[in-house]
Design an enzyme around this catalytic site. Structure first.
Site, short mmCIF file in Angstrom:
data_model
loop_
_atom_site.label_atom_id
_atom_site.label_comp_id
_atom_site.label_asym_id
_atom_site.label_seq_id
_atom_site.Cartn_x
_atom_site.Cartn_y
_atom_site.Cartn_z
N GLU A 441 0.84 -1.31 0.04
CA GLU A 441 0.06 -0.01 0.04
C GLU A 441 0.85 1.27 -0.02
O GLU A 441 0.60 2.36 0.61
CB GLU A 441 -0.94 0.14 1.25
N GLY A 442 2.02 1.24 -0.66
CA GLY A 442 2.80 2.36 -0.86
C GLY A 442 3.96 2.19 0.05
O GLY A 442 3.62 2.53 1.46
#
Length: 596
Positions: A441-442
């Protein structure tokens, strides 16, 4: 064997005494979550997590997921029944709109429940977390028909959801994606491409999986301006809502990975799969960011949740493990040695994790309440301020809670010595499971860049200015309170460090962007420490008021000691981060690549 007990008492303290949950009763859904309803929900979530999910955690890790020759994937024993209980218990529908069958309760309660589920069984919780994220994206950007088709079945756990972004050559830079979409005469699209690292991409928990897939429509602009979002069900849905033919989507393989073995991380192949556009053409990132932001908050909670369960087991071990004598003399004279919790360095380790957990939980709940305001308030200014908060704090939550959460699982493992390295104790699983949260998620370096490069200057710095005003106001209001000085003084000093770091970036980052890049991670952690300091000061204020009124419990007294430890031993790290920020990028960037 590891154990888990949900931190119910701490949650009640935060909701009732620190953040005054009932003051939000003007917002839709809050009046339905009265104190007795909240207590019932939290107690039942604790029981489900402790009795159903936690016993499946180690067995699920050992068994893992299996892909069969026909592409089917089976999850560990017990997972399917547990997911059925999750859906039937209403845990997926807590905060979803009543018009689709949801309970319409505040998302804050859903976040609280999420922590319990993740601590008990992180790999299992990912199936529900991705489903909730997919529902959030559909609710925000899907058509009425899409919402009516997918949401009711997803919130009952009959169907699950996924997010398909990453491709073998394309991770953070989504503009490089190659998955293509070809429009059909009936308005649908044929989706072709390969996606990797898809959590829950194939499983045997549900009868259908609703994949959200980003792809590029034929002829769309290059880069991120040409990305669209599509809903692609595993099994096509007939006009009457029944399940039809299998769609052209399949699991090519499942990844063999470091942790979260109970979650099927899949390579997904889309071969002329039928999909439908969600939102507008070439505006897919706007829709997907709803899901990504939802997921980032969920991943932040993963950092806290793994830190919490690792801490609980480390404390139990430290109280039971006999080794050496206390420096001040034997404490357990009738035994061959004292429990290791008598040793100051063991106490330092455990206090550090405890102080983080309780501040991080407050940070999550504070931000979850802002999310409820942003989505439910009828006041435009309130919504804007809450949205500003969410935008600013999301990268800090994700980056800081997962970085420190992982470090805390390692520190908790260290309490066991060599026993912590042995799988039987369960501590090494917490370390392995927590590690992924820093990456997906990043990755956290990207979160730091997002904070410095996008969130700080957004809207002329409106969000960071509001934060400085709020914390500065608290410092000013309570600075003269003698009992609060051990908390307010360090908070004021750390706030000044954050303001100095922010000013330095304003003066040095525009002309030389590498300065921002080199400073970003230290700035993010500096910011996180200041937020934790603010959370501790607020908790200490409540505890001090209870003490002054003669109604303080052991919980309140413990809060004051733990908060003071944070102020003395952890918050001073802001000075170190400031020094690093102000060092600039020159030395970092000086060497030629060949010198590495």
């Amino acid at each position: 064997m590891p154990t888990y007990k949900a931190p119910v008492e701490d949650v009640h303290f935060l909701l009732n005494d620190v953040f005054h949950f009932d003051n939000y009763n003007n917002l839709p859904g809050f009046s339905d979550a009265s104190a007795d309803v909240r207590e019932a929900i939290i107690e039942e979530a604790a029981k489900f997590s402790e009795k159903v999910l936690q016993p499946l955690n180690r067995s699920g890790d050992l068994e893992g997921c299996k892909r069969h020759d026909d592409g089917r994937v089976t999850t560990p024993a017990g997972f399917k029944d547990a997911f059925k209980q999750l859906g039937e218990g209403g845990w997926l529908s807590l905060a979803l709109p009543a018009e689709y069958g949801g309970q319409g309760l505040p998302v804050t309660l859903s976040q609280v429940v999420g922590e319990f589920l993740i601590s008990a069984n992180m790999a299992f919780s990912m199936y529900s977390g991705l489903t909730q994220g997919a529902m959030a994206a559909l609710l925000a950007h899907g058509s009425d028909a899409q919402k009516k088709t997918y949401i009711p079945k997803m919130m009952t756990g009959e169907w699950a959801g996924t997010m398909n972004l990453t491709e073998p050559h394309c991770g953070t830079d989504l503009g490089l994606l190659r998955t293509k979409a070809v429009k059909q005469a009936d308005g649908s699209y044929k989706i072709t491409g390969t996606k990797i690292f898809i959590s829950g991409g194939e499983q045997d928990l549900t009868e259908n999986i609703i994949h959200l897939v980003i792809a590029r429509i034929e002829g769309a602009p290059a880069g991120t301006r040409g990305i669209s979002l599509f809903v692609v069900p595993k099994v096509l849905i007939n006009a009457d809502g029944s399940l039809g033919a299998r769609n052209g989507v399949s699991c090519g393989s499942i990844e063999h990975k470091m942790g979260i073995h109970g979650n099927s991380t899949c390579v997904m192949n889309y071969d002329n799969a039928t999909g439908w556009l969600v939102g507008e053409e070439n505006k897919g990132l706007n829709a997907m960011f709803v899901m990504m932001n939802e997921a980032r908050l969920g991943v932040a909670v993963q950092g806290l949740a793994q830190s919490e369960v690792a801490y609980q087991n480390a404390v139990t071990y430290a109280k039971e493990r006999l080794q050496g004598r206390a420096l001040t003399g034997a404490k357990e004279k009738d035994k061959a040695a004292d429990p290791i919790i008598v040793h100051p360095d063991v106490r330092r380790t455990l206090m550090t994790i405890k102080a983080f957990n309780e501040a991080a939980r407050a940070f999550v709940i504070w931000t979850a309440l802002k999310s409820d305001v942003a989505h439910r308030s009828g006041d435009e200014k309130e919504r804007q301020a809450a949205d500003d908060h969410m935008g600013l704090m999301t990268p800090i939550l994700k980056g800081v809670l997962t970085d420190q959460g992982f470090a805390n699982t390692v520190a908790a493992q260290q309490m066991y010595g060599g026993h912590g390295y042995i799988a039987e104790q369960g501590m090494e699983q917490f370390v392995r499971d927590a590690r992924i949260a820093m990456i997906y998620e990043g990755a956290n370096g990207i979160q730091a860049l997002d904070l410095v490069g996008r969130k700080l200057p957004r809207d002329g710095g409106r969000a960071i200015t509001a934060f400085f005003t709020e914390v500065g106001g608290f410092v000013k209001q309570h600075g003269g309170d003698e009992a609060m000085k051990p908390y307010v003084g360090p908070l004021a000093a750390s706030l000044q460090h954050l303001q100095q770091a922010t000013m330095w970036l304003m003066q040095n980052a525009l002309a030389k962007p590498d300065n921002a890049g080199a400073a970003s991670t230290d700035y993010m952690h500096l910011f996180g420490l200041v937020v934790f300091g603010y959370m501790w000061a607020r908790m200490a204020k409540v505890a001090q008021d209870k003490l002054a009124a003669g109604s303080a419990s052991e919980q309140h007294k413990t809060k004051l000691v733990t908060g003071k430890f944070f102020m003395e031993r952890m918050l001073p790290q802001t000075a170190l981060h400031l020094t690093r920020v102000q060092a600039g990028a020159d030395t970092t960037m000086e060497l030629a690549a060949e010198a590495f």
